[in-house]
Scaffold this motif. Structure first.
Motif, PDB file in Angstrom:
ATOM      1  N   LYS A 261      48.554  44.048  26.588  1.00  0.00           N
ATOM      2  CA  LYS A 261      48.286  42.632  26.353  1.00  0.00           C
ATOM      3  C   LYS A 261      47.120  42.510  25.384  1.00  0.00           C
ATOM      4  N   VAL A 262      47.246  41.601  24.434  1.00  0.00           N
ATOM      5  CA  VAL A 262      46.209  41.391  23.420  1.00  0.00           C
ATOM      6  C   VAL A 262      45.950  39.895  23.295  1.00  0.00           C
ATOM      7  N   ALA A 263      44.681  39.513  23.335  1.00  0.00           N
ATOM      8  CA  ALA A 263      44.261  38.137  23.053  1.00  0.00           C
ATOM      9  C   ALA A 263      43.279  38.190  21.883  1.00  0.00           C
ATOM     10  N   TYR A 264      43.302  37.152  21.049  1.00  0.00           N
ATOM     11  CA  TYR A 264      42.359  37.171  19.929  1.00  0.00           C
ATOM     12  C   TYR A 264      41.902  35.769  19.563  1.00  0.00           C
ATOM     13  N   THR A 265      40.732  35.721  18.995  1.00  0.00           N
ATOM     14  CA  THR A 265      40.164  34.492  18.457  1.00  0.00           C
ATOM     15  C   THR A 265      39.503  34.823  17.126  1.00  0.00           C
ATOM     16  N   TYR A 266      39.284  33.806  16.332  1.00  0.00           N
ATOM     17  CA  TYR A 266      38.513  33.982  15.090  1.00  0.00           C
ATOM     18  C   TYR A 266      37.887  32.651  14.727  1.00  0.00           C
ATOM     19  N   ASP A 267      36.840  32.718  13.908  1.00  0.00           N
ATOM     20  CA  ASP A 267      36.095  31.498  13.580  1.00  0.00           C
ATOM     21  C   ASP A 267      36.802  30.711  12.492  1.00  0.00           C
ATOM     22  N   ARG A 268      36.636  29.409  12.539  1.00  0.00           N
ATOM     23  CA  ARG A 268      37.228  28.501  11.559  1.00  0.00           C
ATOM     24  C   ARG A 268      36.127  27.587  11.008  1.00  0.00           C
ATOM     25  N   PRO A 269      35.283  28.107  10.130  1.00  0.00           N
ATOM     26  CA  PRO A 269      34.172  27.305   9.618  1.00  0.00           C
ATOM     27  C   PRO A 269      34.648  26.176   8.716  1.00  0.00           C
ATOM     28  N   SER A 270      33.853  25.161   8.609  1.00  0.00           N
ATOM     29  CA  SER A 270      34.152  24.076   7.669  1.00  0.00           C
ATOM     30  C   SER A 270      33.978  24.589   6.242  1.00  0.00           C
ATOM     31  N   VAL A 271      34.884  24.194   5.378  1.00  0.00           N
ATOM     32  CA  VAL A 271      34.820  24.604   3.974  1.00  0.00           C
ATOM     33  C   VAL A 271      34.996  23.364   3.099  1.00  0.00           C
ATOM     34  N   PRO A 272      34.472  23.388   1.877  1.00  0.00           N
ATOM     35  CA  PRO A 272      34.645  22.240   0.980  1.00  0.00           C
ATOM     36  C   PRO A 272      36.117  22.015   0.647  1.00  0.00           C
ATOM     37  N   ALA A 273      36.447  20.799   0.264  1.00  0.00           N
ATOM     38  CA  ALA A 273      37.810  20.476  -0.144  1.00  0.00           C
ATOM     39  C   ALA A 273      38.232  21.385  -1.287  1.00  0.00           C
ATOM     40  N   GLY A 274      39.451  21.886  -1.196  1.00  0.00           N
ATOM     41  CA  GLY A 274      39.971  22.777  -2.222  1.00  0.00           C
ATOM     42  C   GLY A 274      39.634  24.238  -2.003  1.00  0.00           C
ATOM     43  N   THR A 275      38.878  24.552  -0.952  1.00  0.00           N
ATOM     44  CA  THR A 275      38.503  25.929  -0.634  1.00  0.00           C
ATOM     45  C   THR A 275      39.304  26.382   0.576  1.00  0.00           C
ATOM     46  N   THR A 276      39.820  27.604   0.524  1.00  0.00           N
ATOM     47  CA  THR A 276      40.608  28.089   1.654  1.00  0.00           C
ATOM     48  C   THR A 276      39.713  28.370   2.845  1.00  0.00           C
ATOM     49  N   GLY A 277      40.216  28.060   4.030  1.00  0.00           N
ATOM     50  CA  GLY A 277      39.535  28.398   5.263  1.00  0.00           C
ATOM     51  C   GLY A 277      40.077  29.698   5.815  1.00  0.00           C
ATOM     52  N   ASN A 278      39.819  29.940   7.087  1.00  0.00           N
ATOM     53  CA  ASN A 278      40.246  31.184   7.715  1.00  0.00           C
ATOM     54  C   ASN A 278      41.610  31.022   8.394  1.00  0.00           C
ATOM     55  N   ALA A 279      42.449  32.015   8.232  1.00  0.00           N
ATOM     56  CA  ALA A 279      43.725  32.093   8.949  1.00  0.00           C
ATOM     57  C   ALA A 279      44.021  33.570   9.162  1.00  0.00           C
ATOM     58  N   LEU A 280      44.211  33.972  10.418  1.00  0.00           N
ATOM     59  CA  LEU A 280      44.390  35.377  10.758  1.00  0.00           C
ATOM     60  C   LEU A 280      45.674  35.563  11.559  1.00  0.00           C
ATOM     61  N   ASP A 281      46.602  36.323  10.995  1.00  0.00           N
ATOM     62  CA  ASP A 281      47.862  36.627  11.665  1.00  0.00           C
ATOM     63  C   ASP A 281      47.706  37.877  12.530  1.00  0.00           C
ATOM     64  N   ILE A 282      48.681  38.072  13.443  1.00  0.00           N
ATOM     65  CA  ILE A 282      48.601  39.221  14.336  1.00  0.00           C
ATOM     66  C   ILE A 282      49.993  39.747  14.685  1.00  0.00           C
ATOM     67  N   GLY A 283      50.070  41.062  14.931  1.00  0.00           N
ATOM     68  CA  GLY A 283      51.285  41.719  15.376  1.00  0.00           C
ATOM     69  C   GLY A 283      50.928  43.093  15.907  1.00  0.00           C
ATOM     70  N   VAL A 284      51.945  43.931  16.152  1.00  0.00           N
ATOM     71  CA  VAL A 284      51.659  45.239  16.737  1.00  0.00           C
ATOM     72  C   VAL A 284      52.733  46.244  16.328  1.00  0.00           C
ATOM     73  N   PHE A 285      52.304  47.503  16.150  1.00  0.00           N
ATOM     74  CA  PHE A 285      53.180  48.637  15.898  1.00  0.00           C
ATOM     75  C   PHE A 285      52.913  49.681  16.978  1.00  0.00           C
ATOM     76  N   ASP A 286      53.976  50.344  17.428  1.00  0.00           N
ATOM     77  CA  ASP A 286      53.810  51.280  18.533  1.00  0.00           C
ATOM     78  C   ASP A 286      53.493  52.687  18.040  1.00  0.00           C
ATOM     79  N   ASP A 287      53.699  53.678  18.903  1.00  0.00           N
ATOM     80  CA  ASP A 287      53.294  55.049  18.621  1.00  0.00           C
ATOM     81  C   ASP A 287      54.073  55.679  17.466  1.00  0.00           C
ATOM     82  N   ARG A 288      55.116  55.028  16.967  1.00  0.00           N
ATOM     83  CA  ARG A 288      55.869  55.576  15.838  1.00  0.00           C
ATOM     84  C   ARG A 288      55.210  55.276  14.498  1.00  0.00           C
TER      85      ARG A 288
END
Length: 502
Positions: free
Chosen positions: A69-96
Motif C-alpha cells: 500500500k502506498v499513500a502520497y502527498t505533495y505541496d501545491r504552492p501558489s504561482v503567478p498566472a501563466g506559471t505552471t504549478g505542481n502536479a505529481l503522478d504515481i504508479g508502480v512496477f514490480d520485481d520484473r
C-alpha cells in the motif's frame, strides 16, 4: 534530495533515455515480519524544476508480503498566472523491473488518486491484482509539472504480511455482438472510467452508451489496461465492448483501439526518443488501431508531436466542439489534399467523447461506421477504410453518395472511378439536424454551401461537379454561427468520397 523516517537516502543513479530521463533514488528496505504484521516507511523529497519525466523509488520487498500500500502527498504552492504549478503522478512496477515495454508494470493512476494498494485478490482501480513477490519493486513518480519553488513530496509505503490469497482468472468481453449484418454502427472509442481518471464505473458507462444509441465502445484508460477484465458484464448482444488504452505521453496522446485483452502499451518516451514507432507496431500486432487523440489540444503534454506516419485514423473531434477541433479538422483536410497531390494513402478521421464524469456526454460525438457486422474486426476494418462519419448524437443520420452518368456510384470512404471530365452528382440526405447548413468541401476548398435545413432537421442537398474540378468531396453540417463570418460548430462531418481514377 530524499530521506526516510529511519535515516538518509541519497540520490543513487541517473539514467537518461533521451528527453524521457529517469531518476532512481535510494532504496527503501523492509525486514520480514510475522503474518498479520504491518510495517511502514515514509520517504520525503523535493524535485526541482526541470526534473526528469520519471523518478523511481526502489522498494525492497521481503518474502511473505500479502499487500503493498502506498499513500502520497505533495505541496501545491501558489504561482503567478501563466506559471505552471505542481502536479505529481504515481504508479508502480514490480520485481520484473522498469524497463521500457512495461514487463514489470502493475498499475498507474496518474494524478487521479492519493494512493493505491495491490494484493493477489484485489487492487485499487488502475492497478493489477497479483502476488506481491519478493524482490525490488519501484514506485514510479511522474512530475507532470513542477512549480518554480520545486515539488516537495511525501510517500508512505506500507507492507502487510500474511497469506497472499488467490488471483482470479480474468474474464473479457466477447469480440462479437448480435449486430444487423452490413449496416451503420455507432460507437464512442474514447472513454474513461474510474480505472484511470474518470469517475464512472464501467456499468454506468454501459448504461449511458445504450441511452446514447451506441452499438460499440472502446475502453481507453490512461496508461493502464487494468480495466480490461471489468467489462465482460457490461457487454451484451446490443453493445460491443472493445479493449484498448490511451497512451498518454508528454508529447501527445494516442488511443489504442481494439487491442487484444490484457495488452499494455508503454507511454514513457517523448517524440525525440524515436520510440513511438515501436509501440505503434505493438498496437497493431495486438490487433488494434493507432489513433492520435485531440492532436491540437492545449493541455500540458497533449499536443501531438509524433507525426501521423503510424496513424490508422485521427481523432479530429474530441468532446464538445471547440477551436482545437476546428484546427484539427483543417489540419486533417490539408493532409487529404497532400494525399491527393502525392498519390498516397489517406488517413480517415473519427471522433470520440473523451467523457470522464458528469456532465460529460458519452456518445457526443460518435463515429458512425459502415461495417459488415458488429464485431471487433469488422468495426476496425470500417474505421481503417474510412467508411464512417462523425455525428454529435444519434439524432443525426446521413447518407452521402456520388454517382456517375452510367450508374457508377460510391459512398463514404470509397472512390468513384470515372473519367476526369465525367459529370458527377453528389447527394447528401440528412435527418436530425434542424437549421444546420451543409458545406461540401473539396481539395479546392468549400465549393458549395446550402441554405439552412428546415426546423424538421431533414433535407437533401445535391451538387454537380467533375473529378477534374474536385478530387474528393466531403460534407460538413454546421450549426448556425453565433456571430461573425466564421462557420458554426459542427453537427456532423463525413470522411471523403474520392472522384476519378487512382
Amino acid at each position: 534530495m530524499c530521506e526516510d523516517s529511519h535515516g538518509g537516502l541519497g540520490r543513487r543513479a541517473l539514467f537518461v533515455t533521451g528527453a524521457a530521463a529517469a531518476l532512481t533514488l535510494g532504496h527503501v528496505s523492509f525486514a520480514s515480519a510475522a503474518d498479520g504484521d504491518q510495517e511502514s516507511r515514509t520517504v520525503r523529497g523535493t524535485l526541482p524544476p526541470g526534473s526528469p519525466d520519471f523518478v523511481y523509488v526502489p522498494v525492497e520487498v521481503p518474502a511473505g508480503v500479502r499487500e503493498l500500500k502506498v499513500a502520497y502527498t505533495y505541496d501545491r504552492p501558489s504561482v503567478p498566472a501563466g506559471t505552471t504549478g505542481n502536479a505529481l503522478d504515481i504508479g508502480v512496477f514490480d520485481d520484473r523491473g522498469t524497463e521500457l515495454g512495461g514487463r514489470g508494470f502493475r498499475g498507474w493512476s496518474g494524478g487521479a488518486r492519493t494512493g493505491f494498494f495491490l494484493r493477489a485478490d484485489d487492487a485499487t482501480p488502475g492497478y493489477l491484482p497479483g502476488p506481491v513477490r519478493e524482490g525490488t519493486w519501484h514506485i514510479a513518480l511522474g512530475p507532470y509539472t513542477v512549480a518554480p519553488q520545486g515539488l516537495s513530496y511525501e510517500l508512505t509505503i506500507t507492507l502487510t504480511y500474511g497469506e497472499p490469497g488467490e488471483t482470479a482468472r480474468p474474464v473479457y468481453p466477447p469480440e462479437r455482438a448480435k449486430g444487423r449484418g452490413r449496416s451503420w454502427y455507432r460507437g464512442d472509442c474514447h472513454l474513461h472510467s474510474w480505472y484511470s481518471d474518470g469517475r464512472r464505473t464501467p456499468a454506468e458507462i454501459g448504461e449511458l452508451a445504450r441511452a446514447a444509441g451506441l452499438d460499440f465502445i472502446n475502453s481507453s484508460e490512461h496508461n493502464t489496461h487494468a480495466a480490461h477484465a471489468h467489462w465482460a458484464d457490461v457487454a451484451g448482444d446490443d453493445l460491443l465492448v472493445l479493449l484498448g488504452e490511451e497512451i498518454t505521453t508528454r508529447n501527445g496522446h494516442v488511443v489504442a483501439l481494439g487491442t487484444d485483452p490484457g495488452t499494455f502499451v508503454d507511454w514513457r518516451y517523448r517524440a525525440r526518443d524515436n520510440r513511438f514507432g515501436r509501440f505503434a507496431r505493438q498496437i497493431r500486432r495486438a490487433g488494434g488501431l493507432v489513433v492520435p487523440a485531440h492532436p491540437h489540444a492545449t493541455c500540458v503534454g497533449c499536443h501531438w508531436k509524433f507525426g501521423f506516419g503510424e496513424a490508422d485514423a485521427i481523432e479530429v473531434w474530441n468532446g464538445p466542439y471547440t477551436p482545437d477541433d476546428e484546427m484539427a479538422l483543417a489540419d486533417w483536410d490539408s493532409m487529404l489534399v497532400a494525399s491527393v497531390r502525392d498519390d498516397r494513402d489517406w488517413i480517415p478521421a473519427m471522433g470520440g467523447s473523451d467523457a470522464h464524469r458528469s456532465p460529460d456526454a458519452v456518445g457526443s460525438p460518435q463515429t458512425v461506421v459502415l461495417a459488415d457486422d458488429l464485431t471487433r474486426e469488422a468495426v476496425q476494418e470500417g474505421i481503417r477504410a474510412g467508411r464512417s462519419y462523425i455525428a454529435e448524437s444519434a439524432r443525426v443520420a446521413l447518407s452521402f453518395r456520388a454517382s456517375g452518368g452510367r450508374g457508377e456510384h460510391a459512398g463514404i470512404g470509397e472512390r468513384l472511378t470515372v473519367g476526369r471530365d465525367t459529370p458527377v452528382t453528389v447527394r447528401l440526405e440528412v435527418t436530425g439536424a434542424p437549421r444546420c447548413t451543409v458545406r461540401l468541401v473539396t481539395d479546392q476548398g468549400v465549393l458549395h454551401t446550402s441554405g439552412p435545413l428546415p426546423v424538421s432537421g431533414s433535407g437533401v442537398v445535391e451538387w454537380r461537379t467533375t473529378p477534374s474540378y474536385a478530387a474528393y468531396v466531403r460534407a460538413e453540417l454546421r450549426h448556425e454561427a453565433a456571430a461573425g463570418p466564421l462557420p458554426g460548430p459542427l453537427a456532423a462531418f463525413t470522411n471523403p468520397i474520392f472522384l476519378g481514377r487512382q
